[in-house]
Design an enzyme around this catalytic site. Structure first.
Site, mmCIF file in Angstrom:
data_model
loop_
_atom_site.group_PDB
_atom_site.id
_atom_site.type_symbol
_atom_site.label_atom_id
_atom_site.label_comp_id
_atom_site.label_asym_id
_atom_site.label_seq_id
_atom_site.Cartn_x
_atom_site.Cartn_y
_atom_site.Cartn_z
ATOM 1 N N ASP A 89 0.860 -1.074 -0.102
ATOM 2 C CA ASP A 89 -0.010 0.086 0.092
ATOM 3 C C ASP A 89 0.816 1.179 -0.041
ATOM 4 O OD1 ASP A 89 0.618 0.408 2.734
ATOM 5 O OD2 ASP A 89 -1.250 -0.295 3.359
ATOM 6 N N ASP A 271 -8.049 -6.979 2.793
ATOM 7 C CA ASP A 271 -7.010 -7.192 3.497
ATOM 8 C C ASP A 271 -7.486 -6.502 4.864
ATOM 9 O OD1 ASP A 271 -5.372 -4.474 4.283
ATOM 10 O OD2 ASP A 271 -6.701 -4.167 2.409
ATOM 11 N N CYS A 309 -10.758 -28.426 11.603
ATOM 12 C CA CYS A 309 -10.047 -27.440 11.135
ATOM 13 C C CYS A 309 -8.518 -27.965 10.550
ATOM 14 C CB CYS A 309 -10.011 -26.280 12.022
ATOM 15 S SG CYS A 309 -8.733 -25.041 11.199
ATOM 16 N N CYS A 311 -5.736 -26.429 10.176
ATOM 17 C CA CYS A 311 -4.758 -25.401 10.504
ATOM 18 C C CYS A 311 -3.580 -26.149 11.186
ATOM 19 C CB CYS A 311 -5.090 -24.039 10.965
ATOM 20 S SG CYS A 311 -5.559 -24.213 12.874
ATOM 21 N N CYS A 314 -5.019 -26.502 15.113
ATOM 22 C CA CYS A 314 -6.048 -27.414 15.467
ATOM 23 C C CYS A 314 -5.324 -28.970 15.252
ATOM 24 C CB CYS A 314 -7.123 -27.057 14.470
ATOM 25 S SG CYS A 314 -8.035 -25.409 14.920
ATOM 26 N N HIS A 340 -4.269 -19.827 13.171
ATOM 27 C CA HIS A 340 -5.588 -20.302 13.026
ATOM 28 C C HIS A 340 -6.506 -19.606 12.292
ATOM 29 C CE1 HIS A 340 -9.579 -22.543 13.764
ATOM 30 N NE2 HIS A 340 -9.800 -20.886 13.868
#
Length: 377
Positions: A89, A271, A309, A311, A314, A340
């Protein structure tokens, strides 16, 4: 190249081809302000949690370590060891959030560094030069993000200046991309729509910048204090006036619900710092709502943050263990929660793309929102 794969109402799923790879949209960009995601998350982690795009900040990297340092080390991709797209940005939002430290003029903005107080000048050309040094995939135009409380007259003047700055950004970007020493001569430029909560100023500005034939178009100056309803109203007004054959980016947004609503209104790119910031405070997103892992009820809870999940947190750790780490102020606790949350967001975007491509987005959105309402047990 931007190619729409399927559209359901105004919701669209597309494929955006860049020099650093293909971006499947809608996409959530994981925010690594200074070249890293806060919470001790590495670029190897980003690959594992399905990140497509990493976002970094022009102003912060200019102040520290210096864009000249990054340039000498081969650009941001090499510096942070990331081979997929990066969006930088422009620094505009950060400069304008330093309200007490800056002075806006037609040529640009004079302000003081928040790190060491030194005087800095940044205008459209300087922002493009810094972003060219960083060699990001997508550079954002330098704009003013006026306060949502500013009056109509100020916002109109600010938007007019942002339009003039955008022309300067485009010219400077073309010049920089033609230089032999430029690391990424294929750097793309996205313009930014502004106008506060005034629909007519927003629509007029959208029409003006649409004529400039940029690589993509962002909607800025939202999620800065206005209500969610106002944000959705502005998207309804503005998005139809942005080019259909270019990606649309809603800056700084947002919650899972915000994203689901904005996708329905035709937005491709998002974002937000929420998943990483909330994760560092033990707040984790699930399909049943948000959980606060500091709560005493998780002290003996041997289940993962969310059952099913995929991830890294998890797959291996319990709510009880992560709660213990957070209470003990161990960095691993923050890291696992951030991983996560980013995985949750990236997976949600994957589901959104699939739903749009299978013409079932309306049903998916309804089901997702119903599931996430309220707090998880």
């Amino acid at each position: 190249m931007y190619e729409i794969i399927n559209q359901e109402g105004r919701a669209k799923s597309a494929r955006f081809t860049t020099v650093h790879g293909v971006i499947e949209t809608p996409v959530f960009m994981n925010v690594g302000t200074v070249g890293a995601i806060k919470g001790a998350v590495s670029t190897m982690d980003l690959q594992e949690i399905k990140t497509q795009v990493q976002l970094s900040n022009t102003y912060h990297l200019h102040v520290r370590p210096g864009d000249d340092v990054v340039y000498k080390l081969g650009g941001l991709h090499k510096f942070m060891v990331w081979d997929k797209p990066i969006l930088t940005d422009s620094g505009g939002f950060q400069v304008f959030s330093l309200a007490g430290l800056r002075k806006i003029k037609e040529e640009g903005v004079y302000f003081h560094s928040h790190v060491d107080g030194r005087k800095i000048f940044m205008g459209p050309e300087e922002s493009m030069q810094i972003q060219s040094h960083l060699a990001s995939t997508i550079a954002m135009a330098f704009d003013e993000c006026p306060s949502s409380l500013a009056d109509r007259n100020y916002i109109q003047q600010s938007v007019d200046r942002t339009s003039r700055w955008l022309l300067r950004c485009k010219e400077e970007m073309q010049r920089l991309n033609s230089l032999p020493e430029t690391i990424n001569p294929h750097q793309l430029l996205f313009g930014i729509n502004q106008g506060g909560t005034f629909d007519d100023i927003r629509v007029d500005h959208a029409k003006r910048i649409a004529e400039m034939d940029l690589d993509g178009y962002a909607i800025g100056g939202l999620a800065v204090g206005e209500s969610h309803e106002e944000m959705y109203r502005i998207l309804d007004a503005v998005v139809p006036h942005l080019p259909k054959n270019k990606p649309t980016y809603l800056m700084g947004v947002g919650t899972p619900a915000n994203i689901l609503e904005a996708v329905e209104r035709g937005v491709d790119f998002f974002d937000c710092v929420y998943p990483s910031r909330n994760g560092r405070h033990g707040h984790v997103y699930t399909n049943q709502g948000k959980r606060n892992l500091f709560n005493a009820k998780y002290e003996l809870d041997s289940r993962p943050i969310e059952e099913g999940c995929g991830c890294p947190a998890c797959q291996h750790y319990s709510r009880a263990y992560i709660r213990h780490l957070l209470k003990a102020k161990e960095m691993l606790g923050m890291r696992l929660c951030v991983l996560h949350n980013l995985y949750f967001y990236n997976t949600m975007m994957e589901e959104i793309r699939q739903a749009i491509r299978e013409n079932r987005y309306a049903a998916y959105k309804k089901q997702k929102l119903e599931g996430m309402q309220g707090a998880a047990d």
